[in-house]
Design an enzyme around this catalytic site. Structure first.
Site, PDB file in Angstrom:
ATOM      1  N   LYS A 109     -48.333  25.417  -1.733  1.00 54.96           N
ATOM      2  CA  LYS A 109     -47.571  26.521  -2.328  1.00 54.96           C
ATOM      3  C   LYS A 109     -47.302  27.533  -1.232  1.00 54.96           C
ATOM      4  O   LYS A 109     -48.068  27.639  -0.272  1.00 54.96           O
ATOM      5  CB  LYS A 109     -48.370  27.195  -3.451  1.00 54.96           C
ATOM      6  CG  LYS A 109     -47.518  27.925  -4.449  1.00 54.96           C
ATOM      7  CD  LYS A 109     -46.875  26.973  -5.445  1.00 54.96           C
ATOM      8  CE  LYS A 109     -46.011  27.688  -6.446  1.00 54.96           C
ATOM      9  NZ  LYS A 109     -45.591  26.773  -7.519  1.00 54.96           N
TER      10      LYS A 109
HETATM   11  P1  NAD Z   1     -37.964  32.420 -12.840  1.00 56.30           P
HETATM   12  O1  NAD Z   1     -37.977  33.389 -11.735  1.00 56.30           O
HETATM   13  O2  NAD Z   1     -36.767  31.581 -13.060  1.00 56.30           O
HETATM   14  O3  NAD Z   1     -38.289  33.158 -14.231  1.00 56.30           O
HETATM   15  C1  NAD Z   1     -39.374  33.974 -14.433  1.00 56.30           C
HETATM   16  C2  NAD Z   1     -39.067  34.768 -15.711  1.00 56.30           C
HETATM   17  O4  NAD Z   1     -40.239  35.452 -16.104  1.00 56.30           O
HETATM   18  C3  NAD Z   1     -37.973  35.804 -15.540  1.00 56.30           C
HETATM   19  O5  NAD Z   1     -37.100  35.739 -16.644  1.00 56.30           O
HETATM   20  C4  NAD Z   1     -38.733  37.133 -15.573  1.00 56.30           C
HETATM   21  O6  NAD Z   1     -37.957  38.171 -16.098  1.00 56.30           O
HETATM   22  C5  NAD Z   1     -39.885  36.769 -16.467  1.00 56.30           C
HETATM   23  N1  NAD Z   1     -41.052  37.621 -16.282  1.00 56.30           N
HETATM   24  C6  NAD Z   1     -41.628  38.046 -15.140  1.00 56.30           C
HETATM   25  N2  NAD Z   1     -42.682  38.841 -15.413  1.00 56.30           N
HETATM   26  C7  NAD Z   1     -42.773  38.895 -16.755  1.00 56.30           C
HETATM   27  C8  NAD Z   1     -43.648  39.538 -17.650  1.00 56.30           C
HETATM   28  N3  NAD Z   1     -44.655  40.264 -17.197  1.00 56.30           N
HETATM   29  N4  NAD Z   1     -43.436  39.366 -18.985  1.00 56.30           N
HETATM   30  C9  NAD Z   1     -42.423  38.609 -19.455  1.00 56.30           C
HETATM   31  N5  NAD Z   1     -41.573  37.976 -18.641  1.00 56.30           N
HETATM   32  C10 NAD Z   1     -41.746  38.110 -17.329  1.00 56.30           C
HETATM   33  O7  NAD Z   1     -39.276  31.519 -12.620  1.00 56.30           O
HETATM   34  P2  NAD Z   1     -39.573  30.058 -13.146  1.00 56.30           P
HETATM   35  O8  NAD Z   1     -39.224  29.111 -12.073  1.00 56.30           O
HETATM   36  O9  NAD Z   1     -39.022  29.877 -14.518  1.00 56.30           O
HETATM   37  O10 NAD Z   1     -41.172  30.102 -13.208  1.00 56.30           O
HETATM   38  C11 NAD Z   1     -41.859  30.618 -14.343  1.00 56.30           C
HETATM   39  C12 NAD Z   1     -43.239  29.983 -14.368  1.00 56.30           C
HETATM   40  O11 NAD Z   1     -43.089  28.565 -14.413  1.00 56.30           O
HETATM   41  C13 NAD Z   1     -44.104  30.291 -13.144  1.00 56.30           C
HETATM   42  O12 NAD Z   1     -45.445  30.355 -13.526  1.00 56.30           O
HETATM   43  C14 NAD Z   1     -43.889  29.062 -12.285  1.00 56.30           C
HETATM   44  O13 NAD Z   1     -44.944  28.850 -11.361  1.00 56.30           O
HETATM   45  C15 NAD Z   1     -43.836  27.996 -13.350  1.00 56.30           C
HETATM   46  N6  NAD Z   1     -43.202  26.766 -12.910  1.00 56.30           N
HETATM   47  C16 NAD Z   1     -41.902  26.736 -12.506  1.00 56.30           C
HETATM   48  C17 NAD Z   1     -41.361  25.527 -12.068  1.00 56.30           C
HETATM   49  C18 NAD Z   1     -39.922  25.410 -11.649  1.00 56.30           C
HETATM   50  O14 NAD Z   1     -39.491  24.296 -11.352  1.00 56.30           O
HETATM   51  N7  NAD Z   1     -39.137  26.467 -11.656  1.00 56.30           N
HETATM   52  C19 NAD Z   1     -42.142  24.385 -12.032  1.00 56.30           C
HETATM   53  C20 NAD Z   1     -43.459  24.440 -12.468  1.00 56.30           C
HETATM   54  C21 NAD Z   1     -43.972  25.642 -12.898  1.00 56.30           C
END
Ligand code: NAD
Length: 419
Positions: A109
């Protein structure tokens, strides 16, 4: 109306989860010593000329937790709360996650402590390129392959690929996944995490004997993972009654129009002001009665002070580490069925693997091929984890960790160790 996110140490949680699963597996101390901790931790300074002319130094990290089963693999996060321990936790979870879905990657990461919402595109590009050159010696298609995570996207990956390729002197698309399609990206990668969440929710509903049609859903975090999961659940007949993002939340007990909400978020960057919905605080949203709660933002969203109020049958962990250990225990005691992060959100890294394979082969697959393969991987993995849960009478999180950790331990054992 920011969700109250606790600052419990995610790395400690990752180590506790490891110990709990290793104990049930009866893993010997030699194996634990070889696989528990990160193989390589790199901290770098990233000086960036900001648009107003001054230089700002950002602190940034790349952690490679394991390369036992293949190249290290994991996303890059841009967020003000990024710390080395958070990156170590996320790298550790990547190792077990890749092993749970049985793809030939280890875990890694990266992250930069920065506030991307207050940076221009030019500043983000300069920061990304400088960070790439700082971690360049340890990344590459055979070594460590970054991907998008919170507040990074396909554009970020394109800049990394370009910077890496400039140093090499030729195009190296396989150095990152989650790239734009025209640069060697894979069809289906953008929606892969949400799609994987959807497949595991389908399995959980079936296991519990609950229907998808009319199932009520609450989504915390309406970004890539959360919005796509919401969209697919909505399309399958579930009723998404509330979602929020970092600034606001919206609620409609009759169900939100998810495609419309995605459109609004794309236009304004917010869910706020969506018609035919009322505002809801983050606290009230987590307490709504529902069938499926999808935490899809950051770590520790559900903790000792709000877990008691959660009224759901299923938690689908789209985010990494969204439940503290206390919350986990409280929800388990309440009989909530938890689809743990290293299983639930593994669709992203699975299609990243497909992208890497396509880049290496220079042969690209059709979208339906990707969906079919992803569905097979996610559903097989769900049932592998469920079998361990039932055989060993453990919860789903320990079962998933047992599957991942067991596979990595076996890999290390058969490889041996250089004396
Ligand atoms: P992203 O940046 O696309 O979205 C994150 C969202 O969370 C945004 O809409 C933001 O406004 C919201 N957010 C942030 N802080 C917040 C809070 N305190 N309360 C409510 N909403 C909040 O990110 P993503 O890629 O969707 O990742 C989200 C989660 O999924 C993370 O934990 C990430 O590690 C995990 N994840 C993502 C992927 C991927 O392929 N994108 C893969 C595995 C895991």
């Amino acid at each position: 109306m920011l969700t109250d996110v606790r600052t419990e140490n995610a790395y400690e949680l990752a180590l506790q989860n490891f110990d709990a699963a290793a104990d049930v597996l009866g893993l010997d101390n030699d194996s634990r010593a070889m696989i528990k901790y990160p193989e390589r931790v790199l901290t770098v300074s990233v000086p960036v000329r900001m648009d107003d002319g001054h230089i700002h130094r950002f602190e940034a990290y790349r952690v490679q937790h394991s390369s036992a089963r293949g190249p290290a693999k994991g996303g890059i996060r841009y967020h003000p709360q990024v710390t080395l321990d958070e990156v170590k936790a996320l790298a550790t979870w990547m190792t077990w996650k890749c092993a749970v879905v049985n793809i030939p990657f280890g875990g890694a990461k990266g992250g930069i402590t920065c506030d991307p919402k207050h940076m221009s595109q030019n500043e983000l590009e300069r920061m990304t390129r400088r960070y790439t050159s700082a971690i360049l010696p340890i990344i590459g298609p055979e070594k460590d392959i970054p991907a998008p995570d919170v507040y990074t996207n396909s554009q970020t990956m394109a800049w990394i690929m370009d910077t890496f390729s400039m140093f090499k002197g030729y195009a190296v698309p396989g150095v990152v996944t989650g790239k734009p399609i025209n640069l060697g990206g894979s069809l289906g990668r953008n929606e892969a995490t949400g799609r994987g969440v959807f497949y595991t929710v389908e399995c959980a509903l079936e296991h519990l004997g609950l229907p998808m049609k009319g199932a009520t859903v609450v989504v915390q975090g309406f970004g890539n993972a959360g919005s796509i999961a919401a969209q697919l659940l909505h399309a399958a007949g579930a009723k998404v009654i509330a979602v929020n993002d970092s600034t606001s939340g919206v609620y409609n007990p009759r169900g939100l129009d998810i495609p419309g909400l995605i459109h609004l978020k794309a236009l304004t960057g917010k869910v706020e002001g969506f018609p035919e919905a009322e505002p809801i605080t983050a606290e009230d949203m987590l307490a709504l009665e529902c069938d499926i709660l999808v935490p899809a933002a950051l770590e520790n969203a559900v903790h000792v002070d709000n877990a008691d109020k959660v009224r759901t049958k299923i938690v689908a962990e789209a985010a990494n580490g969204p439940l503290t250990r206390d919350a986990d225990r409280i929800l388990e005691d309440k009989g909530v069925f938890i689809i743990p992060d290293i299983l639930c959100n593994a669709g992203g890294v699975t299609v990243s693997y497909f992208e890497w394979v396509q880049d290496e082969q220079h042969l690209f697959w059709e979208a339906q091929d990707i969906y079919n393969r992803l569905e097979r991987v996610m559903k097989t993995s769900f049932h592998d984890v469920l079998k361990i849960r039932l055989d060993h009478k453990v919860d789903m999180r320990i079962a998933a960790n047992m599957l991942g950790i067991g596979r990595v331990a076996d890999a290390v054992k058969v490889r041996g160790i250089y004396p």
